[in-house]
Design an enzyme around this catalytic site. Structure first.
Site, PDB file in Angstrom:
ATOM      1  N   GLU A 262      -3.820   2.316  -7.285  1.00 11.70           N
ATOM      2  CA  GLU A 262      -4.271   3.416  -6.439  1.00 11.70           C
ATOM      3  C   GLU A 262      -3.365   4.622  -6.663  1.00 11.70           C
ATOM      4  O   GLU A 262      -2.279   4.702  -6.048  1.00 11.70           O
ATOM      5  CB  GLU A 262      -4.195   3.022  -4.959  1.00 11.70           C
ATOM      6  CG  GLU A 262      -5.021   1.816  -4.582  1.00 11.70           C
ATOM      7  CD  GLU A 262      -5.354   1.799  -3.090  1.00 11.70           C
ATOM      8  OE1 GLU A 262      -6.547   1.838  -2.775  1.00 11.70           O
ATOM      9  OE2 GLU A 262      -4.438   1.792  -2.260  1.00 11.70           O
TER      10      GLU A 262
ATOM     11  N   HIS B  91       0.855  -1.197   0.000  1.00 11.59           N
ATOM     12  CA  HIS B  91       0.000   0.000   0.000  1.00 11.59           C
ATOM     13  C   HIS B  91       0.890   1.246   0.000  1.00 11.59           C
ATOM     14  O   HIS B  91       1.944   1.262   0.648  1.00 11.59           O
ATOM     15  CB  HIS B  91      -0.929  -0.007   1.209  1.00 11.59           C
ATOM     16  CG  HIS B  91      -2.010   1.031   1.075  1.00 11.59           C
ATOM     17  ND1 HIS B  91      -1.775   2.358   1.338  1.00 11.59           N
ATOM     18  CD2 HIS B  91      -3.283   0.951   0.655  1.00 11.59           C
ATOM     19  CE1 HIS B  91      -2.885   3.052   1.099  1.00 11.59           C
ATOM     20  NE2 HIS B  91      -3.821   2.214   0.681  1.00 11.59           N
TER      21      HIS B  91
HETATM   22  P1  13P Z   1      -9.798   6.325   0.119  1.00 11.65           P
HETATM   23  O1  13P Z   1     -10.943   5.483  -0.422  1.00 11.65           O
HETATM   24  O2  13P Z   1     -10.065   6.896   1.465  1.00 11.65           O
HETATM   25  O3  13P Z   1      -9.350   7.337  -0.894  1.00 11.65           O
HETATM   26  O4  13P Z   1      -8.559   5.326   0.343  1.00 11.65           O
HETATM   27  C1  13P Z   1      -8.182   4.481  -0.681  1.00 11.65           C
HETATM   28  C2  13P Z   1      -7.192   3.512  -0.173  1.00 11.65           C
HETATM   29  O5  13P Z   1      -6.094   3.874   0.208  1.00 11.65           O
HETATM   30  C3  13P Z   1      -7.596   2.104  -0.127  1.00 11.65           C
HETATM   31  O6  13P Z   1      -6.504   1.272   0.098  1.00 11.65           O
END
Ligand code: 13P
Length: 228
Positions: A156, A92
């Site tokens: 992400e 992450h």
């Molecule tokens: P948000 O949905 O709060 O933007 O976070 C995304 C995330 O980091 C999921 O791993």
């Protein structure tokens, strides 16, 4: 079939996580499409609990690539086995940026948990300073065996996490195509997913990884209801 995952990050306590999971379970009892999807909840480390719920599975946000031993502050495969946890999240951006995990640490973890036959969600994504997104993502995937059948990549973009901003749907579709071209078999999107965008994002991807909007179990369940 989509994967819809809740990353609870460092939120909730062991006790409030249990009540979250029990509310979510009851909410999902009433959802018609619940069997259609893979739903995973990633609580924080001290709130990890038996993977024994109807409708959804428990996953670990991180673990150290060992079974057990002298690794202060970490948990290993022995804990995951004891809780019958089969899902692990790796890489992450908060672990990469804040806790200093680099591609070589992530590679080591990937290789260990692959050997343990864990279902791995490996997160990748660029921050706003990156101009060549494809090259950047390729580098993050360089030492990852993309043919591992239990691997899911979560794209992400860092600038979209917790910001309320997302790439355009067209940009998300383009990134999904880039990932497929690189050999990724299954890919999720994460970053400011909410009730207004979840249906369309899921139509372009294999699912979503949700942070803030999943913190209320009723909200999370209402979001799942919107996914075809
Ligand atoms: P948000 O949905 O709060 O933007 O976070 C995304 C995330 O980091 C999921 O791993």
């Amino acid at each position: 079939m989509k994967t819809i995952a809740a990353n609870l990050k460092a939120n909730l306590t062991p006790q409030s996580t249990l009540s979250y999971l029990s509310v979510l379970q009851t909410e999902l009892d009433c959802l018609q499409n619940v069997k259609k999807h893979d739903i995973i909840v990633f609580p924080n480390q001290t709130s990890l609990t038996d993977n024994a719920y109807r409708h959804f599975e428990i996953g670990a946000q991180n673990a150290y690539p060992i079974h057990n031993g002298a690794f202060t502050g970490e948990i290993g495969q022995e804990v995951l086995n004891a809780l019958k946890i089969k899902h692990i999240m790796l890489g992450h951006s908060e672990r990469r940026q804040i806790l200093g995990e680099n591609n070589s640490v992530i590679k080591e973890k990937f290789q260990f948990f692959m050997q343990e036959n864990m279902r791995i969600i490996l997160c990748i994504g660029e921050d706003s300073s990156v101009s060549y997104v494809k090259d950047f993502l390729e580098l993050q995937l360089q030492h990852i065996d993309l043919s591992y059948p239990l691997l899911t990549i979560a794209y992400e973009p860092i600038w979209a996490i917790g910001s309320g901003r997302t790439p355009s749907f067209e940009d998300i579709a383009n990134i999904m195509q880039i990932l497929k071209d690189l050999g990724v078999k299954k890919a999720l999107y994460g970053g400011s997913v909410n009730k207004d965008n979840i249906a369309q994002i899921c139509s372009l991807t294999d699912g979503v990884l949700i942070g803030g909007a999943s913190l209320c179990p009723k909200n999370f369940s209402q979001m799942i209801a919107l996914v075809e």
